[in-house]
Design a protein around this motif. Structure first.
Motif: not given
Length: 163
Positions: A4-10, A19-23, A26-35
């Motif tokens: 998940r971290n790799v997908r976020i950084l990519q 932007s957590p919204d855009e990430i 793009y990744t289908d990872i929940p915004k709260s998890t991205v943040h």
């Protein structure tokens, strides 16, 4: 560091935004998890600033390989060979140069297996005659923003000269 971290950084690298919204979109990872994960990546030193620069050593890409490549000369060979070199996984920069060396290639890798694969990928390019690789022992300077290497007056003069 997990997938998940790799997908976020990519996603940050691909989208050019943190932007957590855009990430999330793009990744289908929940915004709260991205943040949450972005905060943890900053705290751990993997993400080094608000521009989401990544410390490659903290990420696990601690081996920097600089390779000089000699290729067979043909018309427009620099474009074809340059594109083949640039397409190799792990290669970050490719420079077509003048002098005894045709290309300088910089790659950031995680270990011996990746280094071996990199060298094999160079050798698989038909036009490559010879390579010479060096490993970076210690990075003395790595400026992400080259404009920081100039005085303001110099930059202003450069822009004025172009007008």
């Amino acid at each position: 560091m997990d997938e998940r971290n790799v997908r976020i950084l990519q996603a940050i690298a691909e989208l050019g935004t943190g932007s957590p919204d855009e990430i999330s979109e793009y990744t289908d990872i929940p915004k709260s998890t991205v943040h949450y994960r972005l905060t943890k990546l900053r705290e751990s030193g993997v993400v080094t600033d608000d521009l989401f620069d990544v410390d490659l050593e903290e990420f696990g890409l601690e081996i920097t390989v600089i390779t000089e490549v000699i290729a067979e000369y043909e018309e427009q060979y620099h474009e074809e060979v340059g594109e083949k070199l640039a397409a190799i996984e792990g290669v970050n920069q490719v420079y077509f140069t003048m002098g005894d060396t045709d290309f300088v290639v910089i790659a950031h890798l995680s270990g011996r297996e990746m280094v071996h694969r990199l060298i094999s990928d160079y050798e698989a390019i038909d036009e490559v005659v010879r390579t010479s690789s060096q490993f970076v022992v210690e990075t003395v300077k790595n400026e992400s923003y080259p404009l920081n290497d100039f005085e303001l007056e110099t930059l202003v003069e450069t822009v004025a000269d172009d007008e």
